[in-house]
Motif scaffolding. Structure first.
Motif, PDB file in Angstrom:
ATOM      1  N   HIS A 168       0.806  -1.218   0.000  1.00 36.29           N
ATOM      2  CA  HIS A 168       0.000   0.000   0.000  1.00 36.29           C
ATOM      3  C   HIS A 168       0.845   1.278   0.000  1.00 36.29           C
ATOM      4  O   HIS A 168       0.978   1.974   1.010  1.00 36.29           O
ATOM      5  CB  HIS A 168      -0.960   0.035   1.204  1.00 36.29           C
ATOM      6  N   ASP A 169       1.414   1.589  -1.153  1.00 36.62           N
ATOM      7  CA  ASP A 169       2.075   2.891  -1.320  1.00 36.62           C
ATOM      8  C   ASP A 169       1.044   3.993  -1.129  1.00 36.62           C
ATOM      9  O   ASP A 169      -0.138   3.816  -1.441  1.00 36.62           O
ATOM     10  CB  ASP A 169       2.663   3.005  -2.725  1.00 36.62           C
ATOM     11  N   ASP A 170       1.490   5.150  -0.652  1.00 41.71           N
ATOM     12  CA  ASP A 170       0.490   6.177  -0.336  1.00 41.71           C
ATOM     13  C   ASP A 170      -0.181   6.670  -1.633  1.00 41.71           C
ATOM     14  O   ASP A 170       0.438   6.688  -2.702  1.00 41.71           O
ATOM     15  CB  ASP A 170       1.083   7.298   0.520  1.00 41.71           C
ATOM     16  N   PRO A 171      -1.465   7.012  -1.549  1.00 39.55           N
ATOM     17  CA  PRO A 171      -2.247   7.265  -2.760  1.00 39.55           C
ATOM     18  C   PRO A 171      -2.004   8.625  -3.409  1.00 39.55           C
ATOM     19  O   PRO A 171      -2.564   8.895  -4.464  1.00 39.55           O
ATOM     20  CB  PRO A 171      -3.694   7.152  -2.269  1.00 39.55           C
ATOM     21  N   ASN A 208       5.337   2.711   9.519  1.00 39.60           N
ATOM     22  CA  ASN A 208       4.112   2.574   8.725  1.00 39.60           C
ATOM     23  C   ASN A 208       3.759   3.888   8.033  1.00 39.60           C
ATOM     24  O   ASN A 208       4.229   4.959   8.422  1.00 39.60           O
ATOM     25  CB  ASN A 208       2.946   2.189   9.635  1.00 39.60           C
ATOM     26  N   ALA A 209       2.887   3.791   7.056  1.00 35.25           N
ATOM     27  CA  ALA A 209       2.385   4.978   6.367  1.00 35.25           C
ATOM     28  C   ALA A 209       1.574   5.848   7.314  1.00 35.25           C
ATOM     29  O   ALA A 209       1.072   5.381   8.338  1.00 35.25           O
ATOM     30  CB  ALA A 209       1.513   4.562   5.179  1.00 35.25           C
ATOM     31  N   THR A 210       1.441   7.112   6.963  1.00 34.36           N
ATOM     32  CA  THR A 210       0.592   8.023   7.727  1.00 34.36           C
ATOM     33  C   THR A 210      -0.876   7.673   7.453  1.00 34.36           C
ATOM     34  O   THR A 210      -1.177   6.869   6.565  1.00 34.36           O
ATOM     35  CB  THR A 210       0.840   9.478   7.309  1.00 34.36           C
ATOM     36  N   PRO A 211      -1.823   8.294   8.174  1.00 35.10           N
ATOM     37  CA  PRO A 211      -3.236   8.015   7.903  1.00 35.10           C
ATOM     38  C   PRO A 211      -3.711   8.424   6.505  1.00 35.10           C
ATOM     39  O   PRO A 211      -4.889   8.223   6.182  1.00 35.10           O
ATOM     40  CB  PRO A 211      -3.957   8.814   9.000  1.00 35.10           C
ATOM     41  N   ILE A 212      -2.827   8.975   5.683  1.00 32.52           N
ATOM     42  CA  ILE A 212      -3.159   9.140   4.260  1.00 32.52           C
ATOM     43  C   ILE A 212      -3.540   7.789   3.672  1.00 32.52           C
ATOM     44  O   ILE A 212      -4.417   7.684   2.821  1.00 32.52           O
ATOM     45  CB  ILE A 212      -1.946   9.752   3.506  1.00 32.52           C
ATOM     46  N   VAL A 213      -2.835   6.748   4.126  1.00 38.88           N
ATOM     47  CA  VAL A 213      -3.248   5.383   3.791  1.00 38.88           C
ATOM     48  C   VAL A 213      -4.285   4.979   4.840  1.00 38.88           C
ATOM     49  O   VAL A 213      -4.071   5.159   6.045  1.00 38.88           O
ATOM     50  CB  VAL A 213      -2.043   4.423   3.814  1.00 38.88           C
ATOM     51  N   GLY A 214      -5.398   4.444   4.415  1.00 39.98           N
ATOM     52  CA  GLY A 214      -6.454   4.069   5.342  1.00 39.98           C
ATOM     53  C   GLY A 214      -5.972   3.059   6.373  1.00 39.98           C
ATOM     54  O   GLY A 214      -4.939   2.407   6.213  1.00 39.98           O
ATOM     55  N   LEU A 215      -6.759   2.927   7.424  1.00 35.10           N
ATOM     56  CA  LEU A 215      -6.349   2.057   8.522  1.00 35.10           C
ATOM     57  C   LEU A 215      -6.193   0.609   8.057  1.00 35.10           C
ATOM     58  O   LEU A 215      -5.288  -0.093   8.507  1.00 35.10           O
ATOM     59  CB  LEU A 215      -7.372   2.152   9.665  1.00 35.10           C
ATOM     60  N   GLY A 216      -7.056   0.166   7.156  1.00 33.28           N
ATOM     61  CA  GLY A 216      -6.924  -1.195   6.643  1.00 33.28           C
ATOM     62  C   GLY A 216      -5.558  -1.412   6.003  1.00 33.28           C
ATOM     63  O   GLY A 216      -4.932  -2.463   6.181  1.00 33.28           O
ATOM     64  N   GLY A 217      -5.088  -0.411   5.273  1.00 28.16           N
ATOM     65  CA  GLY A 217      -3.781  -0.499   4.633  1.00 28.16           C
ATOM     66  C   GLY A 217      -2.657  -0.545   5.648  1.00 28.16           C
ATOM     67  O   GLY A 217      -1.697  -1.313   5.510  1.00 28.16           O
ATOM     68  N   ARG A 218      -2.763   0.264   6.687  1.00 29.63           N
ATOM     69  CA  ARG A 218      -1.699   0.275   7.703  1.00 29.63           C
ATOM     70  C   ARG A 218      -1.688  -1.015   8.527  1.00 29.63           C
ATOM     71  O   ARG A 218      -0.625  -1.489   8.930  1.00 29.63           O
ATOM     72  CB  ARG A 218      -1.861   1.504   8.610  1.00 29.63           C
ATOM     73  N   LEU A 219      -2.842  -1.588   8.747  1.00 30.27           N
ATOM     74  CA  LEU A 219      -2.872  -2.891   9.423  1.00 30.27           C
ATOM     75  C   LEU A 219      -2.238  -3.959   8.534  1.00 30.27           C
ATOM     76  O   LEU A 219      -1.524  -4.842   9.024  1.00 30.27           O
ATOM     77  CB  LEU A 219      -4.314  -3.260   9.780  1.00 30.27           C
ATOM     78  N   VAL A 221     -12.242  10.204   3.993  1.00 28.77           N
ATOM     79  CA  VAL A 221     -12.642   9.721   5.317  1.00 28.77           C
ATOM     80  C   VAL A 221     -12.949   8.232   5.313  1.00 28.77           C
ATOM     81  O   VAL A 221     -12.487   7.493   6.174  1.00 28.77           O
ATOM     82  CB  VAL A 221     -13.862  10.524   5.827  1.00 28.77           C
ATOM     83  N   THR A 222     -13.714   7.773   4.355  1.00 34.94           N
ATOM     84  CA  THR A 222     -14.112   6.374   4.366  1.00 34.94           C
ATOM     85  C   THR A 222     -13.178   5.492   3.535  1.00 34.94           C
ATOM     86  O   THR A 222     -13.473   4.336   3.281  1.00 34.94           O
ATOM     87  CB  THR A 222     -15.556   6.213   3.854  1.00 34.94           C
ATOM     88  N   ASN A 223     -12.045   6.032   3.121  1.00 35.64           N
ATOM     89  CA  ASN A 223     -11.065   5.256   2.390  1.00 35.64           C
ATOM     90  C   ASN A 223     -10.307   4.357   3.370  1.00 35.64           C
ATOM     91  O   ASN A 223      -9.672   4.836   4.303  1.00 35.64           O
ATOM     92  CB  ASN A 223     -10.102   6.218   1.695  1.00 35.64           C
ATOM     93  N   ASN A 224     -10.347   3.050   3.144  1.00 35.02           N
ATOM     94  CA  ASN A 224      -9.698   2.125   4.088  1.00 35.02           C
ATOM     95  C   ASN A 224      -8.322   1.681   3.617  1.00 35.02           C
ATOM     96  O   ASN A 224      -7.566   1.101   4.378  1.00 35.02           O
ATOM     97  CB  ASN A 224     -10.578   0.896   4.300  1.00 35.02           C
ATOM     98  N   PHE A 225      -8.003   1.939   2.362  1.00 28.26           N
ATOM     99  CA  PHE A 225      -6.706   1.503   1.868  1.00 28.26           C
ATOM    100  C   PHE A 225      -6.031   2.682   1.166  1.00 28.26           C
ATOM    101  O   PHE A 225      -5.558   3.589   1.827  1.00 28.26           O
ATOM    102  CB  PHE A 225      -6.876   0.285   0.938  1.00 28.26           C
ATOM    103  N   THR A 226      -5.978   2.668  -0.143  1.00 24.81           N
ATOM    104  CA  THR A 226      -5.301   3.746  -0.869  1.00 24.81           C
ATOM    105  C   THR A 226      -6.175   4.217  -2.020  1.00 24.81           C
ATOM    106  O   THR A 226      -5.680   4.509  -3.093  1.00 24.81           O
ATOM    107  CB  THR A 226      -3.949   3.255  -1.411  1.00 24.81           C
ATOM    108  N   GLU A 227      -7.475   4.303  -1.771  1.00 26.46           N
ATOM    109  CA  GLU A 227      -8.412   4.560  -2.872  1.00 26.46           C
ATOM    110  C   GLU A 227      -9.313   5.755  -2.599  1.00 26.46           C
ATOM    111  O   GLU A 227     -10.531   5.630  -2.532  1.00 26.46           O
ATOM    112  CB  GLU A 227      -9.286   3.322  -3.087  1.00 26.46           C
ATOM    113  N   GLY A 248      -9.373   4.177  -6.719  1.00 25.58           N
ATOM    114  CA  GLY A 248      -7.923   4.208  -6.855  1.00 25.58           C
ATOM    115  C   GLY A 248      -7.291   5.446  -6.257  1.00 25.58           C
ATOM    116  O   GLY A 248      -7.969   6.324  -5.721  1.00 25.58           O
ATOM    117  N   PRO A 249      -5.976   5.502  -6.362  1.00 26.80           N
ATOM    118  CA  PRO A 249      -5.251   6.662  -5.826  1.00 26.80           C
ATOM    119  C   PRO A 249      -5.342   7.861  -6.751  1.00 26.80           C
ATOM    120  O   PRO A 249      -5.684   7.727  -7.933  1.00 26.80           O
ATOM    121  CB  PRO A 249      -3.805   6.152  -5.735  1.00 26.80           C
TER     122      PRO A 249
END
Lengths: 307, 223
Positions: free
Chosen positions: A168-171, A198-209, B114-120, B154-155
């Motif tokens: 999960h590279d940052d978006p 880990n990535a900052t919260p720019i990456v969602g929590l699922g990604g950081r987990l 806010v509701t983005n859980n990954f990188t999208e 996506g990003p």
């Protein structure tokens, strides 16, 4: 913890667009001007994105290592306890202050130091001043053109090491995060260690987990004594609880539990830096809140030894 | 203690301020099309359930919507948040005294920090909803809906041709709503719904949901 400011470039470019300096405007221009900029900037941001990060995507490198331990001073017998420190040095800009902090109690004499946001020269200088062995892998090039990566420094021999690319590279910049893993030989006992950012919260929590789980997976089966330490960027509500739950579910103890906030920020203190351990019993733990050259405070845990 | 309260208040305030940056499946419409020459404007107060980390989380999400009659059997309209816009049409296929059946295709673009859980954080959605109204009385209408939405998620770097972290999703969903007409020009509608996102890579994801109230006013257009 820090984000790049390069996205501002788009706004600056829009503000300096040639049309903005023209002298003659059609009727209704001022009204449109008041309405257009937010949407125009949003559109511009969508269309151009942000500057892409320069990542080190090689599986094995670049790698930097050194051993500044004084011959004869390296302990040959097992210690009574070992101390693990994790410290994000904030782009490694204040190395002298960091060395001062790491040279005074309770951090002085730490057996293992996991560091983040480092560059090679700063790691080598700290290891040299403290008389430690080290391994360092940069993950990417930072906005100041310095490398940006993780290091493990040790009073004990580093017998193996590797870099783990995190998913999960940052978006916005596609910046890559890594963990640095090292096997230490502490008085004949092999200890698996990891320095994490880990990535900052720019990456969602699922990604950081997923990033944290990638590190646990990489260390699985490597030995019964493991320490994972670093900056987990759990600043958003609920993320700390889920991060701890993930580690607990994989039989790791939150060794630095209860030390409190580890970062001073504009919105107050944040708990971002942790030590998780498996096969070790923590005796003491804390945060050294004195100035140390970073917005992060060093977190330390003293473990009973032998495990 | 006050400091802790201040931080929490700041977080809550910030979250609410960004709440419009949430991906919402709430359409909050019935099957009956808006008559020609009429415009409807609605305000919705939704609660969203979405995947956060490995658990479900819940957030309030205000939305604005509008519909405009375009023909005898169709209208067009959309819904708007600060960082999202969906536009679509609604076509009445069957009209009976007690019930109406319509389909409503739509397309939307959403920026969802806010509701983005990954990188999208960028979502482009194209889908259709079929709606069935059953009129319980002059004032009360029950609406069932089924939807199928395809999405690119996506990003931001997708606009630069970098798709690392992008996904294609297919989201079947369903909704149930009830409308109450307080006057000829004012309706209150309650609706709840679920979507079941399936990643074309990576399999299914936890369901997302919404529940909320919509206040909708209609007025004849000026000629």
């Amino acid at each position: 913890m820090h984000g790049s400011l390069k996205c501002n470039d788009a706004r600056d470019a829009a503000a300096e667009a040639p049309g903005a300096r023209e002298g003659v405007r059609p009727p209704g221009y001022l009204q449109r001007l008041r309405i257009a900029p937010p949407w125009a900037l949003l559109l511009l941001t969508f269309l151009t994105g942000c500057p892409l990060a320069e990542n080190y995507t090689d599986e094995a490198g670049p790698r930097y290592s050194g051993d500044h331990r004084e011959p004869g001073t390296v302990a040959s017998e097992a210690p009574a306890s070992i101390t693990v420190v994790t410290f994000n040095l904030s782009f490694a800009e204040k190395v002298t202050e960091a060395i001062t902090a790491l040279s005074r109690p309770p951090l002085a004499g730490a057996d293992v130091i996991a560091m983040q946001e480092m560059d090679a020269a700063s790691v080598d200088r700290i290891a040299s001043e403290l008389g430690l062995a080290y391994v360092y892998y940069p993950a990417s090039v930072q906005v100041d053109d310095d490398d940006f990566g993780n290091a493990l420094l040790s009073r004990w021999p580093i017998v193996a090491d590797r870099k783990v690319h995190l998913p999960h590279d940052d978006p916005y910049h596609q910046r890559r995060r890594i963990a640095v893993l090292a096997t230490l030989d502490i008085g004949g006992t092999l200890v698996q260690t990891a320095s994490v950012h880990n990535a900052t919260p720019i990456v969602g929590l699922g990604g950081r987990l997923d990033q944290a789980e990638a590190i646990i997976d990489a260390m699985e089966g490597t030995g019964p004594v493991q320490v994972i330490a670093g900056d987990f960027n759990t600043s958003d509500p609920g993320s700390l609880r889920q991060m701890v739950k993930l580690f607990s579910g994989r039989d790791f103890q939150w060794a630095s539990e209860g030390v409190g906030d580890t970062v001073d920020s504009v919105i107050g203190g944040l708990p971002l830096d942790f030590v998780f351990a498996q096969g070790l019993a923590p005796l003491e733990r804390g945060v050294d809140r004195r100035p140390a050259g970073s917005d992060h405070h060093p977190v330390w845990v003293r473990f009973a030894w032998p495990p | 203690m006050m400091r802790g309260f201040g931080i929490r208040a700041l977080w809550v305030g910030g979250t609410l301020a960004l709440a419009p940056g949430c991906l919402s499946g709430a359409r909050n419409i019935g099957a009956a099309t808006t008559p020609v020459g009429t415009t409807e404007v609605g305000v919705s107060l939704n609660a969203l359930a979405f995947e956060r980390g490995r658990e479900q989380a819940y957030l309030p999400s205000p939305e604005l919507s509008f519909r405009k009659g375009a023909g005898d059997n169709w209208d067009w309209g959309g819904r708007l948040t600060l960082l999202g816009l969906e536009l679509g049409t609604r076509h009445r296929l069957i009209e009976e005294p007690r019930w109406t059946w319509s389909v409503a295709p739509s397309a939307g673009v959403w920026y969802v920090p806010v509701t983005n859980n990954f990188t999208e954080p960028v979502n482009l959605r194209l889908g259709a909803q079929t709606l069935l109204d059953y009129r319980l009385s002059r004032a009360w209408t029950l609406t069932g809906g089924a939807s199928l939405t395809g999405a690119f998620a996506g990003p931001l770097t997708a606009f630069q041709g970098r798709f690392n972290g992008a996904n294609l999703l297919l989201s079947p969903g369903g909704s149930l709503g009830i409308g109450f007409r307080l006057s000829p020009s004012f309706e209150v509608r309650a609706e709840g719904g679920l979507e079941f996102p399936l990643g074309l890579r990576g399999g299914s994801r936890p369901p997302t949901g919404h529940a909320g109230l919509t206040f909708r006013w209609s007025r004849a257009d000026r000629r």
